[in-house]
Write an enzyme that holds these catalytic residues in place. Structure first.
Site, PDB file in Angstrom:
ATOM      1  N   SER A 156      38.236  44.389  21.680  1.00  0.00           N
ATOM      2  CA  SER A 156      36.865  44.127  21.217  1.00  0.00           C
ATOM      3  C   SER A 156      36.764  44.095  19.692  1.00  0.00           C
ATOM      4  O   SER A 156      35.937  43.366  19.144  1.00  0.00           O
ATOM      5  CB  SER A 156      35.895  45.156  21.797  1.00  0.00           C
ATOM      6  OG  SER A 156      36.262  46.459  21.411  1.00  0.00           O
ATOM      7  N   CYS A 196      35.395  44.223  30.446  1.00  0.00           N
ATOM      8  CA  CYS A 196      36.230  45.109  29.629  1.00  0.00           C
ATOM      9  C   CYS A 196      35.848  45.021  28.148  1.00  0.00           C
ATOM     10  O   CYS A 196      34.791  45.509  27.774  1.00  0.00           O
ATOM     11  CB  CYS A 196      37.700  44.815  29.902  1.00  0.00           C
ATOM     12  SG  CYS A 196      38.740  46.226  29.532  1.00  0.00           S
ATOM     13  N   HIS A 204      38.808  44.149  35.322  1.00  0.00           N
ATOM     14  CA  HIS A 204      39.106  42.718  35.150  1.00  0.00           C
ATOM     15  C   HIS A 204      39.070  41.965  36.479  1.00  0.00           C
ATOM     16  O   HIS A 204      40.126  41.764  37.088  1.00  0.00           O
ATOM     17  CB  HIS A 204      40.520  42.564  34.570  1.00  0.00           C
ATOM     18  CG  HIS A 204      40.659  42.918  33.140  1.00  0.00           C
ATOM     19  ND1 HIS A 204      40.684  41.977  32.138  1.00  0.00           N
ATOM     20  CD2 HIS A 204      40.792  44.113  32.537  1.00  0.00           C
ATOM     21  CE1 HIS A 204      40.840  42.577  30.964  1.00  0.00           C
ATOM     22  NE2 HIS A 204      40.906  43.883  31.178  1.00  0.00           N
ATOM     23  N   GLU A 257      38.865  38.909  36.954  1.00  0.00           N
ATOM     24  CA  GLU A 257      39.589  37.629  36.836  1.00  0.00           C
ATOM     25  C   GLU A 257      41.094  37.794  37.087  1.00  0.00           C
ATOM     26  O   GLU A 257      41.806  36.810  37.218  1.00  0.00           O
ATOM     27  CB  GLU A 257      39.327  36.999  35.454  1.00  0.00           C
ATOM     28  CG  GLU A 257      40.099  37.568  34.284  1.00  0.00           C
ATOM     29  CD  GLU A 257      39.631  38.960  33.814  1.00  0.00           C
ATOM     30  OE1 GLU A 257      38.724  39.542  34.445  1.00  0.00           O
ATOM     31  OE2 GLU A 257      40.199  39.455  32.834  1.00  0.00           O
TER      32      GLU A 257
HETATM   33  N1  GLN Z   1      40.439  48.711  24.906  1.00  0.00           N
HETATM   34  C1  GLN Z   1      39.916  47.416  24.668  1.00  0.00           C
HETATM   35  C2  GLN Z   1      38.721  47.465  23.737  1.00  0.00           C
HETATM   36  O1  GLN Z   1      38.121  48.478  23.558  1.00  0.00           O
HETATM   37  C3  GLN Z   1      39.491  46.753  25.944  1.00  0.00           C
HETATM   38  C4  GLN Z   1      40.683  46.478  26.795  1.00  0.00           C
HETATM   39  C5  GLN Z   1      40.530  45.286  27.674  1.00  0.00           C
HETATM   40  O2  GLN Z   1      39.668  44.443  27.455  1.00  0.00           O
HETATM   41  N2  GLN Z   1      41.409  45.153  28.623  1.00  0.00           N
HETATM   42  O3  GLN Z   1      38.358  46.495  23.183  1.00  0.00           O
END
Ligand code: GLN
Length: 198
Positions: A56, A86, A178, A180
């Site tokens: 992110s 996520c 996820h 997907e």
């Molecule tokens: N840990 C990631 C985040 O905080 C997210 C992980 C993921 O999207 N698989 O951005």
């Protein structure tokens, strides 16, 4: 629904970083048309948008440098549904616990990043999402966040070990896992239903 009779919905998948190809594939399997979105002009004409998992902080920085934060906020204000998975959940959150990073900040939730601990970076678990029916959803969690707190307007759709991991608020849908990365299209279909109802 008979897909041959209905024009497929055009759904954008933010494709700056992360698992965007898998979302495009899932959307196409669910009968929609997918468009990878990197530029502002590629947001034009979309019926909905998916923000994939990834990192992110990276997605946020890239959204700043590609001038995408404000246009997406405007489209959501005008009613466009968004599905964040996520890192996409983190991007949609109003705030992150102990963090300061660019966010869309559209959903009344606070996200805790990498919430399930450093030791357990990734795991899979069957999740009960009552809205999708009795059959459990196979959740793939990769350094997943959880929803630390949610406002009154947020409907929590699923929990894992006592923490909210899927939710909906108006036109926004989020999961910490996820979908997907599985063959289960029920969440993509739920999102397409939300898009059709706009
Ligand atoms: N840990 C990631 C985040 O905080 C997210 C992980 C993921 O999207 N698989 O951005």
């Amino acid at each position: 629904m008979n897909p041959s009779r209905e024009k497929p919905l055009l759904i954008g998948v933010l494709s700056l970083q992360g698992a965007f190809r898998e979302h495009c594939r899932a959307l196409e399997k669910a009968g929609a048309e997918a468009r990878q979105v990197r530029r502002r002009r590629e947001l034009q004409g979309l019926a909905g948008l998916i923000i994939p998992g990834g990192e992110s902080t990276t997605i946020g920085k890239l959204m700043v440098s590609y001038h995408l934060l404000e246009p997406v906020r405007e489209l959501v204000a005008a009613g466009m549904p968004v599905f964040g998975t996520c890192a996409g959940l983190v991007m949609l959150a109003r705030a992150v616990v102990e963090g300061d990073q660019p966010l869309l900040g559209l959903m009344d939730i606070e996200a805790r990043r990498n919430a399930f601990g450093r030791q357990v970076k990734s795991f899979e678990a069957d999740v009960d999402v009552p809205l999708l029916g009795k059959e459990l959803f196979h959740g793939v969690f990769i350094r997943a966040p959880w929803i630390e707190s949610a406002g009154a307007g947020v409907e929590v759709l699923a929990e894992h070990s006592g923490h909210a991991i899927a939710a909906r608020q108006g036109n926004l849908l989020v999961t910490a896992f996820h979908p997907e990365l599985t063959e289960d299209l029920r969440l993509h279909r739920l999102f397409l239903k939300m898009v059709r109802q706009v």
